[in-house]
Design a protein around this motif. Structure first.
Motif, PDB file in Angstrom:
ATOM      1  N   ALA A 129       6.481  78.864  -3.582  1.00 51.28           N
ATOM      2  CA  ALA A 129       6.089  80.010  -2.762  1.00 51.28           C
ATOM      3  C   ALA A 129       5.511  81.145  -3.584  1.00 51.28           C
ATOM      4  CB  ALA A 129       7.297  80.518  -1.969  1.00 51.28           C
ATOM      5  N   VAL A 130       5.944  81.255  -4.840  1.00 54.29           N
ATOM      6  CA  VAL A 130       5.484  82.359  -5.693  1.00 54.29           C
ATOM      7  C   VAL A 130       4.553  81.852  -6.783  1.00 54.29           C
ATOM      8  CG1 VAL A 130       7.393  83.907  -5.222  1.00 54.29           C
ATOM      9  CG2 VAL A 130       7.665  82.159  -6.976  1.00 54.29           C
ATOM     10  N   LYS A 131       3.931  80.686  -6.526  1.00 58.94           N
ATOM     11  CA  LYS A 131       2.882  80.130  -7.391  1.00 58.94           C
ATOM     12  C   LYS A 131       3.363  79.819  -8.812  1.00 58.94           C
ATOM     13  CE  LYS A 131      -0.033  80.821  -3.987  1.00 58.94           C
ATOM     14  NZ  LYS A 131       0.866  81.469  -3.029  1.00 58.94           N
ATOM     15  N   LYS A 132       4.601  79.380  -8.942  1.00 57.04           N
ATOM     16  CA  LYS A 132       5.122  79.012 -10.258  1.00 57.04           C
ATOM     17  C   LYS A 132       4.960  77.515 -10.487  1.00 57.04           C
ATOM     18  CE  LYS A 132       8.499  82.694 -11.027  1.00 57.04           C
ATOM     19  NZ  LYS A 132       9.922  83.023 -11.256  1.00 57.04           N
ATOM     20  N   GLU A 133       4.599  77.143 -11.700  1.00 59.72           N
ATOM     21  CA  GLU A 133       4.430  75.739 -12.071  1.00 59.72           C
ATOM     22  C   GLU A 133       5.750  75.225 -12.624  1.00 59.72           C
ATOM     23  OE1 GLU A 133       1.830  73.756 -11.738  1.00 59.72           O
ATOM     24  OE2 GLU A 133       0.484  75.243 -10.854  1.00 59.72           O
ATOM     25  N   LEU A 134       6.578  74.669 -11.772  1.00 56.30           N
ATOM     26  CA  LEU A 134       7.881  74.143 -12.174  1.00 56.30           C
ATOM     27  C   LEU A 134       7.980  72.676 -11.776  1.00 56.30           C
ATOM     28  CD1 LEU A 134      10.156  77.123 -11.053  1.00 56.30           C
ATOM     29  CD2 LEU A 134       9.479  76.543 -13.385  1.00 56.30           C
ATOM     30  N   PRO A 135       8.737  71.889 -12.536  1.00 57.40           N
ATOM     31  CA  PRO A 135       8.823  70.457 -12.228  1.00 57.40           C
ATOM     32  C   PRO A 135       9.612  70.197 -10.950  1.00 57.40           C
ATOM     33  CG  PRO A 135      10.379  71.030 -13.963  1.00 57.40           C
ATOM     34  CD  PRO A 135       9.541  72.253 -13.720  1.00 57.40           C
ATOM     35  N   PRO A 136       9.227  69.164 -10.208  1.00 60.19           N
ATOM     36  CA  PRO A 136      10.029  68.780  -9.038  1.00 60.19           C
ATOM     37  C   PRO A 136      11.390  68.272  -9.486  1.00 60.19           C
ATOM     38  CG  PRO A 136       8.383  67.098  -9.518  1.00 60.19           C
ATOM     39  CD  PRO A 136       8.087  68.257 -10.429  1.00 60.19           C
ATOM     40  N   ILE A 137      12.370  68.404  -8.623  1.00 61.80           N
ATOM     41  CA  ILE A 137      13.716  67.977  -8.972  1.00 61.80           C
ATOM     42  C   ILE A 137      14.428  67.449  -7.731  1.00 61.80           C
ATOM     43  CG2 ILE A 137      14.614  70.333  -8.671  1.00 61.80           C
ATOM     44  CD1 ILE A 137      16.654  69.708 -10.887  1.00 61.80           C
ATOM     45  N   GLY A 138      15.172  66.370  -7.916  1.00 58.95           N
ATOM     46  CA  GLY A 138      16.024  65.866  -6.848  1.00 58.95           C
ATOM     47  C   GLY A 138      15.589  64.539  -6.260  1.00 58.95           C
ATOM     48  N   ASP A 139      16.569  63.733  -5.893  1.00 61.29           N
ATOM     49  CA  ASP A 139      16.354  62.522  -5.109  1.00 61.29           C
ATOM     50  C   ASP A 139      16.554  62.813  -3.624  1.00 61.29           C
ATOM     51  OD1 ASP A 139      16.161  60.359  -7.317  1.00 61.29           O
ATOM     52  OD2 ASP A 139      17.970  61.481  -7.849  1.00 61.29           O
ATOM     53  N   LEU A 140      17.327  63.854  -3.359  1.00 58.19           N
ATOM     54  CA  LEU A 140      17.542  64.345  -2.000  1.00 58.19           C
ATOM     55  C   LEU A 140      17.469  65.868  -2.060  1.00 58.19           C
ATOM     56  CD1 LEU A 140      18.479  63.435   0.968  1.00 58.19           C
ATOM     57  CD2 LEU A 140      20.719  64.293   0.253  1.00 58.19           C
ATOM     58  N   SER A 141      16.822  66.479  -1.075  1.00 59.66           N
ATOM     59  CA  SER A 141      16.643  67.926  -1.059  1.00 59.66           C
ATOM     60  C   SER A 141      17.383  68.548   0.114  1.00 59.66           C
ATOM     61  CB  SER A 141      15.152  68.280  -0.942  1.00 59.66           C
ATOM     62  OG  SER A 141      14.402  67.673  -1.965  1.00 59.66           O
ATOM     63  N   ILE A 142      18.089  69.640  -0.166  1.00 63.52           N
ATOM     64  CA  ILE A 142      18.724  70.449   0.863  1.00 63.52           C
ATOM     65  C   ILE A 142      18.147  71.856   0.739  1.00 63.52           C
ATOM     66  CG2 ILE A 142      20.881  71.360   1.792  1.00 63.52           C
ATOM     67  CD1 ILE A 142      22.328  69.039   0.414  1.00 63.52           C
ATOM     68  N   LYS A 143      17.524  72.353   1.802  1.00 64.62           N
ATOM     69  CA  LYS A 143      16.845  73.645   1.748  1.00 64.62           C
ATOM     70  C   LYS A 143      17.339  74.524   2.891  1.00 64.62           C
ATOM     71  CE  LYS A 143      12.857  70.715   0.790  1.00 64.62           C
ATOM     72  NZ  LYS A 143      11.491  70.360   1.217  1.00 64.62           N
ATOM     73  N   GLY A 144      17.516  75.785   2.592  1.00 67.20           N
ATOM     74  CA  GLY A 144      17.920  76.730   3.621  1.00 67.20           C
ATOM     75  C   GLY A 144      16.855  77.789   3.811  1.00 67.20           C
ATOM     76  N   ILE A 145      16.336  77.915   5.024  1.00 71.66           N
ATOM     77  CA  ILE A 145      15.302  78.912   5.304  1.00 71.66           C
ATOM     78  C   ILE A 145      15.977  80.266   5.502  1.00 71.66           C
ATOM     79  CG2 ILE A 145      13.404  79.582   6.816  1.00 71.66           C
ATOM     80  CD1 ILE A 145      13.083  76.671   7.585  1.00 71.66           C
ATOM     81  N   VAL A 146      15.761  81.169   4.550  1.00 71.53           N
ATOM     82  CA  VAL A 146      16.469  82.443   4.561  1.00 71.53           C
ATOM     83  C   VAL A 146      15.622  83.600   5.077  1.00 71.53           C
ATOM     84  CG1 VAL A 146      17.985  81.727   2.675  1.00 71.53           C
ATOM     85  CG2 VAL A 146      15.837  82.912   2.153  1.00 71.53           C
ATOM     86  N   ASN A 147      14.289  83.418   5.124  1.00 71.55           N
ATOM     87  CA  ASN A 147      13.428  84.501   5.602  1.00 71.55           C
ATOM     88  C   ASN A 147      12.044  83.940   5.905  1.00 71.55           C
ATOM     89  OD1 ASN A 147      12.637  87.140   6.313  1.00 71.55           O
ATOM     90  ND2 ASN A 147      13.838  88.023   4.633  1.00 71.55           N
TER      91      ASN A 147
END
Length: 202
Positions: A129-147
């Protein structure tokens, strides 16, 4: 912190639903291999931004649980964030036996999806979301929409009420602990059935 851009292949749960923890735990039972000793939970975020505290809160609560047996990376005291994510990801990949990684992070999304928990197979992409180049991580993803997403993401995160990730984190932790306990009960029940079948055969 990541940005949710697609609902394809995702399961959504509202954290305000009275049955959210139970429904989430049922889904976790099907998607998280609790029988794997190298199961690892990577809880991404930082306490320097209220909207990005979901991961560290969950990591702290899981790590503080007296009997939760799995590895937890990312807490309020030792956060997993942009500065150490690449190193952590590489260290996980370099292990003799690759762990199954459950990656947890906050995200921004549509206004009518705030407060929803998203679970999907595959990695998440921190910093998107903030245009950072970071490696993907995880075999399963849990995400919480906070805003809400789409405008001045850094400011939006910093002005997110702590109550939102706090309450969502509590639901996710309850669901994870409940799924793990249900898994244990299932293992015990299967052993009991196996013994009964053995005695019957004899």
């Amino acid at each position: 912190m990541l940005l949710n851009t697609s609902s394809k292949g995702q399961e959504l749960f509202s954290h305000t639903d009275s049955s959210a923890a139970w429904r989430l735990s049922s889904h976790f039972l099907k998607t998280i291999p609790f029988d794997q000793p190298n199961l690892t939970f990577c809880c991404i975020g930082t306490d320097r931004s209220t909207g990005d505290t979901l991961g560290p809160l969950i990591g702290t609560w899981l790590k503080d649980h007296p009997t939760f047996p799995y590895e937890v990376i990312g807490t309020l005291e030792q956060p997993l964030h942009a500065l150490n994510l690449s190193e952590t990801t590489q260290s996980l990949q370099d292990r003799p036996e690759a762990p199954f990684v459950v990656a947890i992070d906050a995200c921004l999304g549509q206004l009518d999806r705030i407060g929803f928990i998203l679970v999907e197979d595959g990695p998440l992409f921190p910093g998107k979301a903030v245009k950072k180049e970071l490696p993907p991580i995880g075999d399963l993803s849990i995400k919480g929409i906070v805003n809400v997403s789409g405008f001045m993401e850094y400011t939006v995160l910093q002005n997110t009420r702590l109550q939102v990730p706090y309450k969502m984190g509590k639901v996710i932790v309850r669901a994870l602990l409940l799924a793990w306990q249900r898994h244990q009960l299932k293992v015990i029940s299967n052993r009991h059935d196996d013994r009964n079948n053995e005695y019957a055969w004899k």
